[in-house]
Design a protein around this motif. Structure first.
Motif, PDB file in Angstrom:
ATOM      1  N   PRO A  30       0.832  -1.207   0.000  1.00 52.72           N
ATOM      2  CA  PRO A  30       0.000   0.000   0.000  1.00 52.72           C
ATOM      3  C   PRO A  30       0.870   1.261   0.000  1.00 52.72           C
ATOM      4  N   GLU A  31       0.281   2.348  -0.406  1.00 54.03           N
ATOM      5  CA  GLU A  31       0.992   3.625  -0.403  1.00 54.03           C
ATOM      6  C   GLU A  31       0.988   4.225   0.999  1.00 54.03           C
ATOM      7  N   LEU A  32       2.095   4.815   1.390  1.00 51.92           N
ATOM      8  CA  LEU A  32       2.217   5.485   2.681  1.00 51.92           C
ATOM      9  C   LEU A  32       1.384   6.771   2.659  1.00 51.92           C
ATOM     10  N   SER A  33       0.526   6.927   3.634  1.00 53.83           N
ATOM     11  CA  SER A  33      -0.268   8.157   3.723  1.00 53.83           C
ATOM     12  C   SER A  33       0.414   9.115   4.694  1.00 53.83           C
ATOM     13  N   PRO A  37       1.552   6.772  11.155  1.00 50.79           N
ATOM     14  CA  PRO A  37       2.526   7.077  12.216  1.00 50.79           C
ATOM     15  C   PRO A  37       3.976   7.130  11.722  1.00 50.79           C
ATOM     16  N   ASP A  38       4.348   6.246  10.798  1.00 45.15           N
ATOM     17  CA  ASP A  38       5.707   6.299  10.249  1.00 45.15           C
ATOM     18  C   ASP A  38       5.932   7.594   9.480  1.00 45.15           C
ATOM     19  N   ALA A  39       4.935   8.019   8.716  1.00 43.08           N
ATOM     20  CA  ALA A  39       5.038   9.250   7.940  1.00 43.08           C
ATOM     21  C   ALA A  39       5.158  10.463   8.855  1.00 43.08           C
ATOM     22  N   ILE A  40       4.408  10.455   9.935  1.00 45.05           N
ATOM     23  CA  ILE A  40       4.450  11.575  10.876  1.00 45.05           C
ATOM     24  C   ILE A  40       5.831  11.686  11.512  1.00 45.05           C
ATOM     25  N   VAL A  85      10.886   2.929   5.362  1.00 35.93           N
ATOM     26  CA  VAL A  85       9.479   2.567   5.531  1.00 35.93           C
ATOM     27  C   VAL A  85       9.272   1.179   4.944  1.00 35.93           C
ATOM     28  N   LYS A  86       9.085   0.208   5.778  1.00 31.11           N
ATOM     29  CA  LYS A  86       8.902  -1.177   5.333  1.00 31.11           C
ATOM     30  C   LYS A  86       7.440  -1.473   5.037  1.00 31.11           C
ATOM     31  N   GLY A  87       7.194  -2.138   3.917  1.00 34.33           N
ATOM     32  CA  GLY A  87       5.858  -2.593   3.585  1.00 34.33           C
ATOM     33  C   GLY A  87       4.926  -1.544   3.015  1.00 34.33           C
ATOM     34  N   LYS A  88       5.438  -0.346   2.734  1.00 35.45           N
ATOM     35  CA  LYS A  88       4.613   0.710   2.149  1.00 35.45           C
ATOM     36  C   LYS A  88       5.433   1.423   1.081  1.00 35.45           C
TER      37      LYS A  88
END
Length: 101
Positions: A30-33, A37-40, A85-88
């Motif tokens: 999936p795309e990171l939004s 929490p990782d994006a923040i 970022v793993k999995g995104k």
């Protein structure tokens, strides 16, 4: 001696399971939004041109995920993977505070 019908009844369930597992294995990440929490934590922005310089003083013009050492897009597409970022997937036009030239 086994008949063709017996052979099919024994192998079809296994083939169905293999097909189902195969589809899952090849499903795209999936795309990171930006609200993830990782994006923040990374102050990730999907569009580097919209990064707020006052909140992210490390940002500089020209910094984008597709010019970062941590980004990998094998087909040169709009989405790619990032070592942080793993999995995104992240956008090639994105940016985060861990940018590596």
């Amino acid at each position: 001696m086994s008949s063709r019908r017996t052979f099919l009844f024994k192998t079809l369930p296994a083939a169905g399971v293999a097909l189902a597992l195969g589809r899952h294995a090849f499903a795209a990440d999936p795309e990171l939004s930006e609200s993830d929490p990782d994006a923040i934590k990374l102050a990730y922005a999907a569009d580097a041109s919209k990064v707020d310089k006052t909140k992210n003083p490390a940002w500089a013009t020209g910094q984008r995920c597709d010019t970062c050492e941590l980004f990998n897009a094998p087909d040169g597409g709009e989405l790619g993977s990032c070592s942080l970022v793993k999995g995104k997937l992240v956008r090639a036009a994105g940016w985060c505070n861990q940018y590596v030239p």
